[in-house]
Design a protein around this motif. Structure first.
Motif, PDB file in Angstrom:
ATOM      1  N   THR A 368       0.821  -1.222   0.000  1.00  6.31           N
ATOM      2  CA  THR A 368       0.000   0.000   0.000  1.00  6.31           C
ATOM      3  C   THR A 368       0.849   1.264   0.000  1.00  6.31           C
ATOM      4  O   THR A 368       0.304   2.362  -0.169  1.00  6.31           O
ATOM      5  CB  THR A 368      -0.936   0.042   1.224  1.00  6.31           C
ATOM      6  OG1 THR A 368      -0.156   0.203   2.430  1.00  6.31           O
ATOM      7  CG2 THR A 368      -1.785  -1.217   1.327  1.00  6.31           C
ATOM      8  N   GLN A 369       2.152   1.145   0.170  1.00  5.78           N
ATOM      9  CA  GLN A 369       2.997   2.338   0.147  1.00  5.78           C
ATOM     10  C   GLN A 369       3.088   2.928  -1.260  1.00  5.78           C
ATOM     11  O   GLN A 369       3.470   4.087  -1.432  1.00  5.78           O
ATOM     12  CB  GLN A 369       4.391   2.003   0.670  1.00  5.78           C
ATOM     13  CG  GLN A 369       4.398   1.438   2.086  1.00  5.78           C
ATOM     14  CD  GLN A 369       3.618   2.298   3.070  1.00  5.78           C
ATOM     15  OE1 GLN A 369       3.847   3.513   3.164  1.00  5.78           O
ATOM     16  NE2 GLN A 369       2.683   1.674   3.798  1.00  5.78           N
ATOM     17  N   GLU A 370       2.752   2.126  -2.260  1.00  2.00           N
ATOM     18  CA  GLU A 370       2.759   2.601  -3.641  1.00  2.00           C
ATOM     19  C   GLU A 370       1.410   3.232  -3.978  1.00  2.00           C
ATOM     20  O   GLU A 370       0.369   2.836  -3.450  1.00  2.00           O
ATOM     21  CB  GLU A 370       3.036   1.438  -4.607  1.00  2.00           C
ATOM     22  CG  GLU A 370       4.356   0.741  -4.377  1.00  2.00           C
ATOM     23  CD  GLU A 370       5.531   1.646  -4.679  1.00  2.00           C
ATOM     24  OE1 GLU A 370       5.392   2.543  -5.546  1.00  2.00           O
ATOM     25  OE2 GLU A 370       6.591   1.467  -4.053  1.00  2.00           O
ATOM     26  N   ASP A 371       1.434   4.218  -4.883  1.00  2.57           N
ATOM     27  CA  ASP A 371       0.176   4.810  -5.347  1.00  2.57           C
ATOM     28  C   ASP A 371      -0.716   3.754  -5.979  1.00  2.57           C
ATOM     29  O   ASP A 371      -1.937   3.770  -5.804  1.00  2.57           O
ATOM     30  CB  ASP A 371       0.457   5.924  -6.358  1.00  2.57           C
ATOM     31  CG  ASP A 371       1.063   7.151  -5.711  1.00  2.57           C
ATOM     32  OD1 ASP A 371       1.062   7.242  -4.459  1.00  2.57           O
ATOM     33  OD2 ASP A 371       1.557   8.024  -6.441  1.00  2.57           O
ATOM     34  N   ASP A 372      -0.129   2.854  -6.740  1.00  2.00           N
ATOM     35  CA  ASP A 372      -0.843   1.738  -7.347  1.00  2.00           C
ATOM     36  C   ASP A 372      -0.383   0.465  -6.657  1.00  2.00           C
ATOM     37  O   ASP A 372       0.642  -0.113  -7.006  1.00  2.00           O
ATOM     38  CB  ASP A 372      -0.564   1.671  -8.847  1.00  2.00           C
ATOM     39  CG  ASP A 372      -1.243   0.465  -9.510  1.00  2.00           C
ATOM     40  OD1 ASP A 372      -2.109  -0.168  -8.858  1.00  2.00           O
ATOM     41  OD2 ASP A 372      -0.893   0.155 -10.664  1.00  2.00           O
ATOM     42  N   MET A 373      -1.126   0.016  -5.657  1.00  2.08           N
ATOM     43  CA  MET A 373      -0.666  -1.125  -4.876  1.00  2.08           C
ATOM     44  C   MET A 373      -0.746  -2.438  -5.646  1.00  2.08           C
ATOM     45  O   MET A 373      -0.149  -3.435  -5.234  1.00  2.08           O
ATOM     46  CB  MET A 373      -1.464  -1.243  -3.574  1.00  2.08           C
ATOM     47  CG  MET A 373      -2.930  -1.612  -3.720  1.00  2.08           C
ATOM     48  SD  MET A 373      -3.720  -1.941  -2.107  1.00  2.08           S
ATOM     49  CE  MET A 373      -2.939  -3.485  -1.613  1.00  2.08           C
ATOM     50  N   TYR A 374      -1.491  -2.468  -6.756  1.00  2.00           N
ATOM     51  CA  TYR A 374      -1.553  -3.701  -7.536  1.00  2.00           C
ATOM     52  C   TYR A 374      -0.220  -4.005  -8.223  1.00  2.00           C
ATOM     53  O   TYR A 374       0.080  -5.156  -8.520  1.00  2.00           O
ATOM     54  CB  TYR A 374      -2.669  -3.627  -8.576  1.00  2.00           C
ATOM     55  CG  TYR A 374      -4.051  -3.591  -7.971  1.00  2.00           C
ATOM     56  CD1 TYR A 374      -4.474  -4.570  -7.074  1.00  2.00           C
ATOM     57  CD2 TYR A 374      -4.939  -2.567  -8.281  1.00  2.00           C
ATOM     58  CE1 TYR A 374      -5.734  -4.532  -6.518  1.00  2.00           C
ATOM     59  CE2 TYR A 374      -6.210  -2.518  -7.725  1.00  2.00           C
ATOM     60  CZ  TYR A 374      -6.603  -3.508  -6.842  1.00  2.00           C
ATOM     61  OH  TYR A 374      -7.859  -3.465  -6.284  1.00  2.00           O
ATOM     62  N   ALA A 375       0.585  -2.986  -8.483  1.00  2.87           N
ATOM     63  CA  ALA A 375       1.866  -3.200  -9.158  1.00  2.87           C
ATOM     64  C   ALA A 375       2.810  -4.052  -8.316  1.00  2.87           C
ATOM     65  O   ALA A 375       3.346  -5.056  -8.815  1.00  2.87           O
ATOM     66  CB  ALA A 375       2.494  -1.856  -9.534  1.00  2.87           C
ATOM     67  N   PRO A 376       3.077  -3.720  -7.036  1.00  2.00           N
ATOM     68  CA  PRO A 376       3.944  -4.593  -6.241  1.00  2.00           C
ATOM     69  C   PRO A 376       3.337  -5.964  -5.979  1.00  2.00           C
ATOM     70  O   PRO A 376       4.067  -6.953  -5.858  1.00  2.00           O
ATOM     71  CB  PRO A 376       4.148  -3.808  -4.941  1.00  2.00           C
ATOM     72  CG  PRO A 376       3.049  -2.813  -4.895  1.00  2.00           C
ATOM     73  CD  PRO A 376       2.738  -2.476  -6.307  1.00  2.00           C
ATOM     74  N   VAL A 377       2.007  -6.044  -5.877  1.00  2.10           N
ATOM     75  CA  VAL A 377       1.367  -7.357  -5.714  1.00  2.10           C
ATOM     76  C   VAL A 377       1.622  -8.203  -6.956  1.00  2.10           C
ATOM     77  O   VAL A 377       1.950  -9.395  -6.857  1.00  2.10           O
ATOM     78  CB  VAL A 377      -0.140  -7.204  -5.444  1.00  2.10           C
ATOM     79  CG1 VAL A 377      -0.835  -8.560  -5.491  1.00  2.10           C
ATOM     80  CG2 VAL A 377      -0.372  -6.541  -4.091  1.00  2.10           C
ATOM     81  N   ALA A 378       1.475  -7.593  -8.144  1.00  2.00           N
ATOM     82  CA  ALA A 378       1.739  -8.321  -9.387  1.00  2.00           C
ATOM     83  C   ALA A 378       3.175  -8.799  -9.445  1.00  2.00           C
ATOM     84  O   ALA A 378       3.455  -9.946  -9.862  1.00  2.00           O
ATOM     85  CB  ALA A 378       1.417  -7.436 -10.584  1.00  2.00           C
ATOM     86  N   ALA A 379       4.110  -7.948  -9.034  1.00  4.05           N
ATOM     87  CA  ALA A 379       5.518  -8.344  -9.047  1.00  4.05           C
ATOM     88  C   ALA A 379       5.758  -9.503  -8.084  1.00  4.05           C
ATOM     89  O   ALA A 379       6.520 -10.441  -8.391  1.00  4.05           O
ATOM     90  CB  ALA A 379       6.391  -7.152  -8.675  1.00  4.05           C
ATOM     91  N   GLN A 380       5.100  -9.480  -6.937  1.00  4.64           N
ATOM     92  CA  GLN A 380       5.259 -10.546  -5.955  1.00  4.64           C
ATOM     93  C   GLN A 380       4.703 -11.861  -6.478  1.00  4.64           C
ATOM     94  O   GLN A 380       5.258 -12.935  -6.231  1.00  4.64           O
ATOM     95  CB  GLN A 380       4.538 -10.161  -4.658  1.00  4.64           C
ATOM     96  CG  GLN A 380       4.836 -11.059  -3.474  1.00  4.64           C
ATOM     97  CD  GLN A 380       6.218 -10.827  -2.900  1.00  4.64           C
ATOM     98  OE1 GLN A 380       6.743  -9.727  -2.973  1.00  4.64           O
ATOM     99  NE2 GLN A 380       6.816 -11.871  -2.337  1.00  4.64           N
ATOM    100  N   LEU A 381       3.593 -11.773  -7.230  1.00  6.27           N
ATOM    101  CA  LEU A 381       2.948 -12.981  -7.759  1.00  6.27           C
ATOM    102  C   LEU A 381       3.521 -13.408  -9.104  1.00  6.27           C
ATOM    103  O   LEU A 381       3.164 -14.475  -9.606  1.00  6.27           O
ATOM    104  CB  LEU A 381       1.441 -12.742  -7.908  1.00  6.27           C
ATOM    105  CG  LEU A 381       0.650 -12.388  -6.640  1.00  6.27           C
ATOM    106  CD1 LEU A 381      -0.826 -12.230  -6.963  1.00  6.27           C
ATOM    107  CD2 LEU A 381       0.852 -13.432  -5.561  1.00  6.27           C
ATOM    108  N   ARG A 382       4.349 -12.522  -9.702  1.00  9.80           N
ATOM    109  CA  ARG A 382       4.935 -12.768 -11.022  1.00  9.80           C
ATOM    110  C   ARG A 382       3.843 -12.928 -12.091  1.00  9.80           C
ATOM    111  O   ARG A 382       3.852 -13.851 -12.910  1.00  9.80           O
ATOM    112  CB  ARG A 382       5.842 -14.010 -11.015  1.00  9.80           C
ATOM    113  CG  ARG A 382       7.019 -13.888 -10.057  1.00  9.80           C
ATOM    114  CD  ARG A 382       7.900 -15.128 -10.102  1.00  9.80           C
ATOM    115  NE  ARG A 382       9.002 -15.022  -9.178  1.00  9.80           N
ATOM    116  CZ  ARG A 382       8.955 -15.334  -7.884  1.00  9.80           C
ATOM    117  NH1 ARG A 382       7.798 -15.781  -7.370  1.00  9.80           N
ATOM    118  NH2 ARG A 382      10.001 -15.209  -7.104  1.00  9.80           N
TER     119      ARG A 382
END
Length: 562
Positions: A368-382
């Motif tokens: 959630t620290q990112e403006d678009d929190m889906y981006a780091p989630v996507a990176a984590q899930l590849r």
């Protein structure tokens, strides 16, 4: 002293009955309420929003209150929260035995229920005639009604789960009363022009109205063989119409027709017809005449509807007259008045951020620290961002199939704390166990269906309860957070002349003098951070790990919002 409790009941004649705990109370003119509010800033205790509306109509806007009805819905769940239900449940009386007033006739007779000047009958329930308004008959009765409100508040205190939620939910009812009285700025000429663009000019006779209906029907039917007649207002006949041109559909939902735009020339005018029909039947000239008044003190038109701080389910705000489902085509008519602007803000990705907070998932909180929190989630899930978004939303809504299903398994692996939180809510709901949101609202999940059902139907019902339960825990907490944000802005924005005129799920629209627009926008963001500080859970170190964001803009028309 600021925050001291005062029970309040206001008669139709503007007589205010005030009762402080432990006192016999006093009767004053409503103008005295304004003085007390200005000098003492107490926490007013009243039965429901009707008292708040009386104050707003008298140009009195309190800062603090305890709304018994709003608090009752937090404690006991559901929608029914009249004085009779509040009193019965606080005194552990059977709600099914709440008395009602039945006219005496040949088949019934009056039952002596004691002294009618006493608000509580021999059965322990509030007398129905008092509930229906006879408390309003005399000043002495109004004092008793205010005293009963204080008594009920004292009984509610040990049952609440969060005093902060009670305060924000009560203040939200005040905000609802203000939005009802103030209305939403509406540029009448623009609104009428938009409606006319869809359904034709305002008819002056029934014949003109019927001719316009026939004209719009003909624009669709002209794509069929001559003499074809179909009722475009009947879904079954529309399916038959489409079958006539070689299109077979299970239903005629808008999204399905959208995918068939190029299948036949009739589809495009059919969709245009449906948009016009919705405008005509729900947001047409009659809607304008019924709900838009030019009697606001500003001299401009305002759209007036009824507001509630809770939907009786997970706790989202609700409104009438289309305030919550106004078509985008009408938004240009929602215009700031001369010398004013709108400050509009929409909470960004609020539900997944709320999930990270209430589940106390440190890994999801980090995203959630990112403006678009889906981006780091996507990176984590590849996976691609869109897949990650579908997976997160699917997890909250209980959807386990489709293109996000594989990523959902990744969520369970990478974010087990959040997924376990949702799974626990689902299991509890499937078992018909009631839930409570983070802020303490009861969400009723106990089954009321006593009829025998097949094992298959029972499993289906349990699965549906599970899906609802996991979403209600997130959606309900998100509603609590949003209302905390809104009522903080209501309180802090007074010095700027900021007036909240619309709350739409996660979006707020504020009407403010043009010169104060930038300050109001900055204040709105500060209120968001204050809401997070007040509402959101802390980690073990005392930090608030979840970041909340909003898309804020200064606009003149609602349609300018992106």
């Amino acid at each position: 002293m600021a925050g001291e409790l005062i029970g309040l009941a206001i008669t139709d004649e503007g007589v205010a009955a005030l009762v402080e705990p432990g006192t016999t109370g006093r009767v004053v003119d409503i103008r005295e309420v304004a003085r007390i509010e200005a000098e003492e800033s107490p926490r007013w205790v009243w039965w429901n929003k009707s008292t708040a509306r009386q104050l707003v109509e008298a140009n009195i806007r309190p800062g603090r209150c305890w709304d018994l009805s709003a608090t009752h819905r937090l404690i006991f769940g559901g929608w029914n929260s009249g004085p009779e239900q509040i009193w019965a449940l606080l005194h552990e009386l059977d709600a099914t035995t709440i008395p009602t007033r039945v006219p005496v006739n040949l088949f019934s007779q009056a039952v002596d229920s004691g002294d009618p000047n006493e608000p509580v009958g021999p059965d322990g329930h509030l007398r129905p005639e008092w509930v229906e308004g006879e408390w309003n008959n005399t000043a002495d009765r109004a004092l008793r009604w205010a005293d009963l409100a204080v008594m009920a508040q004292q009984l509610q205190v040990p049952l609440i789960h969060s005093e902060a939620t009670v305060f924000s939910e009560s203040a939200c009812e005040l905000l609802c009363a203000e939005m009802e009285v103030d209305g939403l700025p509406f540029e009448l000429s623009v609104g009428e022009s938009i409606v006319a663009g869809f359904v034709g000019p305002r008819p002056t006779t029934a014949g003109e109205a019927n001719a316009e209906l026939a004209r719009r029907d003909a624009e669709v039917l002209q794509h069929l063989p001559a003499g074809s007649t179909f009722d475009l207002r009947s879904p079954d006949q529309v399916k038959s119409l489409l079958r006539r041109v070689g299109i077979e559909v299970p239903d005629t939902r808008a999204w399905r027709l959208e995918t068939l735009r190029d299948a036949h020339p009739i589809v495009e005018p059919l969709m245009a017809w449906r948009r016009a029909e919705r405008i005509l039947t729900t947001f047409g000239f009659q809607w304008i005449d019924d709900n838009i008044a030019a009697n606001h003190p500003s001299g401009h038109s305002r759209l007036h509807g009824s507001w509630s701080g809770s939907d009786g389910a997970a706790g989202r705000m609700t409104a009438t007259v289309g305030l919550h489902n106004m078509p985008a085509e009408l938004r240009p008519a929602i215009a700031a008045e001369p010398g004013h602007v709108f400050v509009r803000a929409d909470l960004g990705q609020i539900e997944p951020r709320i999930l990270a907070a209430v589940a106390r998932d440190p890994k999801l909180a980090a995203a959630t620290q990112e403006d678009d929190m889906y981006a780091p989630v996507a990176a984590q899930l590849r996976v691609e961002r869109d897949i990650a978004k579908v997976a997160v939303l699917g997890a909250m809504y209980g959807q386990t199939t489709g293109k996000g299903a594989e990523a959902l398994r990744g969520l369970e692996r990478e974010y087990p704390v959040a997924m376990d939180y949702l799974a626990a809510a689902e299991r509890s709901a499937q078992g018909s166990h009631d839930l409570r949101t983070y802020g303490g609202r009861l969400v009723r999940m106990s089954s009321t269906n006593t009829n025998e059902v097949s094992e298959r139907d029972a499993r289906s019902q349990a699965a549906a309860r599970g899906r609802y339960g996991r979403n209600a825990m997130v959606q309900g907490a998100a509603a609590e957070f949003f209302k905390t944000w809104a009522v903080l802005m209501r309180a802090r924005g007074r010095t700027l002349g900021a007036q909240i005129v619309l709350c739409l799920h996660d979006e707020v629209l504020i009407h403010v003098p043009e010169q104060n627009g930038p300050d109001a926008a900055a204040l709105l963001d500060r209120c968001l951070q204050e809401a997070a500080h007040r509402w959101a859970p802390r980690d073990q170190a005392g930090h608030q790990p979840v970041r909340f964001v909003s898309d804020t803009s200064i606009i003149r028309r609602w349609s300018e919002a992106k």
